[in-house]
Design a protein around this motif. Structure first.
Motif, PDB file in Angstrom:
ATOM      1  N   GLN A 121       0.833  -1.200   0.000  1.00 14.34           N
ATOM      2  CA  GLN A 121       0.000   0.000   0.000  1.00 14.34           C
ATOM      3  C   GLN A 121       0.873   1.257   0.000  1.00 14.34           C
ATOM      4  N   TYR A 122       2.080   1.116   0.526  1.00 18.58           N
ATOM      5  CA  TYR A 122       3.044   2.212   0.575  1.00 18.58           C
ATOM      6  C   TYR A 122       4.414   1.670   0.177  1.00 18.58           C
ATOM      7  N   TYR A 123       5.267   2.573  -0.294  1.00 19.79           N
ATOM      8  CA  TYR A 123       6.655   2.177  -0.537  1.00 19.79           C
ATOM      9  C   TYR A 123       7.583   3.278  -0.046  1.00 19.79           C
ATOM     10  N   LEU A 124       8.771   2.822   0.333  1.00 15.69           N
ATOM     11  CA  LEU A 124       9.753   3.715   0.938  1.00 15.69           C
ATOM     12  C   LEU A 124      10.984   3.779   0.045  1.00 15.69           C
ATOM     13  N   LEU A 145      14.830   9.408   3.368  1.00 12.94           N
ATOM     14  CA  LEU A 145      13.714   8.475   3.233  1.00 12.94           C
ATOM     15  C   LEU A 145      12.532   9.246   2.664  1.00 12.94           C
ATOM     16  N   SER A 146      11.865   8.675   1.675  1.00 18.54           N
ATOM     17  CA  SER A 146      10.649   9.267   1.111  1.00 18.54           C
ATOM     18  C   SER A 146       9.572   8.200   1.094  1.00 18.54           C
ATOM     19  N   LEU A 147       8.450   8.496   1.724  1.00 17.30           N
ATOM     20  CA  LEU A 147       7.342   7.551   1.794  1.00 17.30           C
ATOM     21  C   LEU A 147       6.280   7.961   0.780  1.00 17.30           C
ATOM     22  N   TYR A 148       5.848   6.990  -0.036  1.00 17.43           N
ATOM     23  CA  TYR A 148       4.842   7.215  -1.068  1.00 17.43           C
ATOM     24  C   TYR A 148       3.708   6.213  -0.897  1.00 17.43           C
ATOM     25  N   SER A 149       2.512   6.625  -1.299  1.00 17.50           N
ATOM     26  CA  SER A 149       1.403   5.676  -1.361  1.00 17.50           C
ATOM     27  C   SER A 149       1.538   4.891  -2.661  1.00 17.50           C
ATOM     28  N   ASN A 150       0.759   3.826  -2.793  1.00 14.05           N
ATOM     29  CA  ASN A 150       0.845   3.049  -4.032  1.00 14.05           C
ATOM     30  C   ASN A 150       0.296   3.818  -5.228  1.00 14.05           C
ATOM     31  N   ASP A 151      -0.319   4.981  -4.992  1.00 12.26           N
ATOM     32  CA  ASP A 151      -0.772   5.869  -6.066  1.00 12.26           C
ATOM     33  C   ASP A 151       0.298   6.894  -6.439  1.00 12.26           C
ATOM     34  N   ASN A 152       1.510   6.713  -5.937  1.00 14.30           N
ATOM     35  CA  ASN A 152       2.659   7.611  -6.171  1.00 14.30           C
ATOM     36  C   ASN A 152       2.457   9.006  -5.583  1.00 14.30           C
ATOM     37  N   ILE A 153       1.717   9.100  -4.518  1.00 12.92           N
ATOM     38  CA  ILE A 153       1.528  10.372  -3.809  1.00 12.92           C
ATOM     39  C   ILE A 153       2.528  10.394  -2.658  1.00 12.92           C
TER      40      ILE A 153
END
Length: 173
Positions: A121-124, A145-153
Motif C-alpha cells: 500500500q506504501y513504498y519507501l 527516506l521518502s514515503l509514497y502511497s501506491n498511487d505515487n503520492i
C-alpha cells in the motif's frame, strides 16, 4: 701525485658536505609504497555502520511522523526499495542501512513489510548523498527516506546528515 690525491679527496669531501646541507625539499625523495597500503579513496572511512546509524535515526523520525497512517487495526503494507546512491564516489555498504530500516519498521509493528512492490500500500524510497562542506575538509553524508502511497503520492520525506569528526582518527562519532 700526492697533490692530485689530496685535491681529489678535498673535492669529494666538499661535494658530500654540500649535498648533506641541502634541505629536504631539494634532496631527492624516494617514496616506497607498501604493497598492502590501501589506496586513497573519497570515502574517508564511511563504513556500513555509518550508513546504519543514519538509517536508524531517519527511520525512527519517519515512524514518529506517520503514526496516523499505521495506527489502525491492521497495519498497512510497505515495500522498502533498494538504496539509491546519488554519487558514485560514495562507497558501498548500504546493505546494513537497508537491513536496519527494515528491522526497525518490522520491530515496531507499524507496517507489514512485503517483498513485492505490487503487494504494498506504501513504498519507501531510500537515497544517500554526499554533503560537501565549504569551510571544512571533512566529508559528510545525508540519508533520505521518502514515503509514497501506491498511487505515487508523496506522504513525507525525512533525512539525517552526519559529518566526520574533525580529529586525528577520522572517526564519525
Amino acid at each position: 701525485m700526492k697533490k692530485l690525491l689530496a685535491v681529489s679527496v678535498y673535492i669529494l669531501l666538499a661535494a658530500c658536505t654540500a649535498f648533506s646541507h641541502r634541505t629536504m625539499d631539494e634532496q631527492d625523495k624516494h617514496v616506497v609504497e607498501a604493497p598492502y597500503a590501501a589506496p586513497q579513496v573519497l570515502d574517508e572511512g564511511i563504513t556500513p555502520e555509518v550508513y546504519a546509524l543514519l538509517a536508524a535515526r531517519a527511520t525512527n523520525k519517519m515512524l514518529d511522523d506517520t503514526a496516523e497512517i499505521y495506527e489502525k487495526e491492521t497495519p498497512p503494507t510497505l515495500y522498502i526499495m533498494k538504496v539509491k546512491k546519488a554519487d558514485d564516489t560514495l562507497p558501498d555498504g548500504f546493505y546494513l542501512a537497508r537491513r536496519e530500516t527494515k528491522e526497525i519498521i518490522e520491530g515496531s509493528g507499524a507496517f507489514t513489510v512485503v517483498n513485492r512492490l505490487n503487494d504494498a500500500q506504501y513504498y519507501l524510497e531510500i537515497s544517500v548523498y554526499p554533503v560537501p562542506f565549504v569551510d571544512k575538509s571533512v566529508p559528510g553524508i545525508s540519508y533520505h527516506l521518502s514515503l509514497y502511497s501506491n498511487d505515487n503520492i508523496k506522504i513525507g520525506e525525512w533525512s539525517q546528515m552526519m559529518k566526520q569528526v574533525q580529529n586525528d582518527d577520522k572517526s564519525w562519532w
